[in-house]
Design a protein around this motif. Structure first.
Motif, PDB file in Angstrom:
ATOM      1  N   THR A   8      65.870  45.650  33.892  1.00 52.01           N
ATOM      2  CA  THR A   8      66.662  46.371  34.363  1.00 52.01           C
ATOM      3  C   THR A   8      66.799  46.219  35.917  1.00 52.01           C
ATOM      4  OG1 THR A   8      66.029  48.215  32.626  1.00 52.01           O
ATOM      5  CG2 THR A   8      67.108  48.783  34.813  1.00 52.01           C
ATOM      6  N   VAL A   9      68.218  46.027  36.340  1.00 51.23           N
ATOM      7  CA  VAL A   9      68.587  46.196  37.682  1.00 51.23           C
ATOM      8  C   VAL A   9      69.161  47.373  38.039  1.00 51.23           C
ATOM      9  CG1 VAL A   9      69.714  44.813  39.287  1.00 51.23           C
ATOM     10  CG2 VAL A   9      68.909  43.531  37.462  1.00 51.23           C
ATOM     11  N   PHE A  10      68.424  47.958  39.051  1.00 53.10           N
ATOM     12  CA  PHE A  10      69.004  49.303  39.814  1.00 53.10           C
ATOM     13  C   PHE A  10      69.899  48.579  41.144  1.00 53.10           C
ATOM     14  CE2 PHE A  10      65.317  50.704  37.074  1.00 53.10           C
ATOM     15  CZ  PHE A  10      65.769  52.096  36.931  1.00 53.10           C
ATOM     16  N   GLY A  11      70.571  49.721  41.221  1.00 55.47           N
ATOM     17  CA  GLY A  11      71.689  49.308  42.306  1.00 55.47           C
ATOM     18  C   GLY A  11      72.413  47.987  42.355  1.00 55.47           C
ATOM     19  N   ALA A  12      72.788  47.904  41.204  1.00 57.44           N
ATOM     20  CA  ALA A  12      73.270  46.744  40.652  1.00 57.44           C
ATOM     21  C   ALA A  12      74.500  46.361  41.235  1.00 57.44           C
ATOM     22  CB  ALA A  12      73.549  46.671  39.120  1.00 57.44           C
ATOM     23  N   ARG A  37      75.696  54.246  39.903  1.00 56.33           N
ATOM     24  CA  ARG A  37      76.150  55.610  39.479  1.00 56.33           C
ATOM     25  C   ARG A  37      77.538  55.666  39.126  1.00 56.33           C
ATOM     26  NH1 ARG A  37      74.786  57.979  45.369  1.00 56.33           N
ATOM     27  NH2 ARG A  37      75.916  56.104  46.021  1.00 56.33           N
ATOM     28  N   ASP A  38      78.224  54.503  39.232  1.00 57.39           N
ATOM     29  CA  ASP A  38      79.554  54.569  38.922  1.00 57.39           C
ATOM     30  C   ASP A  38      79.928  53.433  38.115  1.00 57.39           C
ATOM     31  OD1 ASP A  38      82.452  54.997  38.575  1.00 57.39           O
ATOM     32  OD2 ASP A  38      82.869  54.814  40.632  1.00 57.39           O
ATOM     33  N   ALA A  44      81.117  46.525  38.678  1.00 55.38           N
ATOM     34  CA  ALA A  44      80.488  47.124  37.430  1.00 55.38           C
ATOM     35  C   ALA A  44      81.290  46.557  36.049  1.00 55.38           C
ATOM     36  CB  ALA A  44      80.145  48.410  37.324  1.00 55.38           C
ATOM     37  N   GLN A  45      82.669  46.840  36.165  1.00 56.04           N
ATOM     38  CA  GLN A  45      83.566  46.268  35.052  1.00 56.04           C
ATOM     39  C   GLN A  45      83.392  44.708  34.869  1.00 56.04           C
ATOM     40  OE1 GLN A  45      85.107  48.357  32.540  1.00 56.04           O
ATOM     41  NE2 GLN A  45      83.495  49.414  33.361  1.00 56.04           N
TER      42      GLN A  45
END
Length: 299
Positions: A8-12, A37-38, A44-45
């Motif tokens: 799991t990568v936070f702040g990705a 968060r978005d 992210a897409q």
């Protein structure tokens, strides 16, 4: 064929997280879950199109952190002090993530950390965006989370923003305002950070329990300027600003950053050989500037 372990990568979608996600994808040894968060953001897409599981998560919500870590072997966790500039909040976010990791049995927690300057200097210097991360690092150890803490130096990318050379009016000269005097400053490209994280994840027995201070180059401000001048074809010079003048500039965090530079002038030890072992392709400053000349534009 065994199933790949999930990271799991936070702040990705931030600079560090993006580098980690792309390095994990390039290596192919792990499955990747990216937390942002978005999830509708373009970056992210793009990750979704690359086969990454992208999930929504807020660092201030324990339930989000727990859901994001569920079923993971390991995680990469980075906080964003600049966003809120509250040390107590950053510590709370990090400690919450540590508690969740402990409860879920996460096998390897990679934390983007920095030194606890307040503790190291006996309270003489306070650098909240360092100190809070240092407190979280200590908490991870205290509660027994199997972790590796990676401490980045100044980003080379800062020369495109925070350290960007500024034109002196009516002169064909640019100056860089880094108040380090003649003391060398460690640096590294954040784009080279991801492969370091992957190497650490692939060698848990070697790196769990370690605090690793990263760097790929150690140069004085004059040397940084000379390289910029050579590579960009501009006359770029050291502004030779004192740390005392720097802290009076009046922008948010000016005093805190002045204390950061005071700490850097104490020459905290960093490990260039280990950094290069963890990412043999990591660039020194001259290589990085050469590869990123187009991003400087015409300054």
């Amino acid at each position: 064929m065994s199933m790949k372990k999930l990271i799991t990568v936070f702040g990705a979608t931030g600079a560090q997280g993006k580098s980690v996600v792309q390095a994990l994808l390039s290596d192919g040894s792990f499955k990747v879950r990216a937390v942002t968060r978005d999830p509708t953001k373009a970056v992210a897409q793009k990750m979704v199109s690359q086969g990454v599981e992208v999930v929504k998560g807020d660092f201030d919500k324990e339930g989000d952190i727990k859901a994001a870590m569920q079923g993971a072997y390991g995680c990469f966790f980075v906080t964003n002090f600049i966003e809120h500039q509250q040390k107590a909040l950053e510590v709370k976010q990090g400690q919450t993530a540590a508690n969740v990791a402990k409860a879920l049995g996460i096998k390897h927690f990679i934390y983007s950390s920095l030194q606890n300057v307040n503790r190291e200097t006996g309270g003489k210097l306070q650098v909240p965006h360092f100190d809070g991360k240092g407190e979280v690092e200590e908490y991870l150890r205290d509660i027994g989370v199997p972790s590796t803490c990676l401490r980045l130096p100044a980003y080379f990318e800062n020369f495109l923003s925070f350290f960007k050379p500024h034109n002196v009016p009516n002169k064909n000269v640019y100056t860089v305002a880094i108040p380090m005097g003649d003391v060398p400053l460690d640096g590294m490209a954040v784009e080279d950070f991801g492969p370091v994280v992957v190497s650490v994840l692939k060698h848990p027995n070697e790196y769990i329990g370690k605090d690793i201070t990263l760097s790929t180059d150690l140069l004085t401000v004059d040397e940084y300027c000379a390289i910029l001048s050579e590579c960009l074809g501009k006359n770029i010079q050291n502004a030779k600003m004192s740390v005392e003048d720097y802290e009076k500039l009046g922008f948010p965090m000016a005093e805190e950053l002045a204390n950061m530079f005071r700490y850097y002038m104490m020459r905290p030890k960093r490990d260039i050989p280990l950094t290069m072992k963890l990412n043999p392709k990591a660039k020194n400053f001259k290589q990085w500037v050469t590869d990123n000349k187009d991003k400087f534009g015409d300054l």
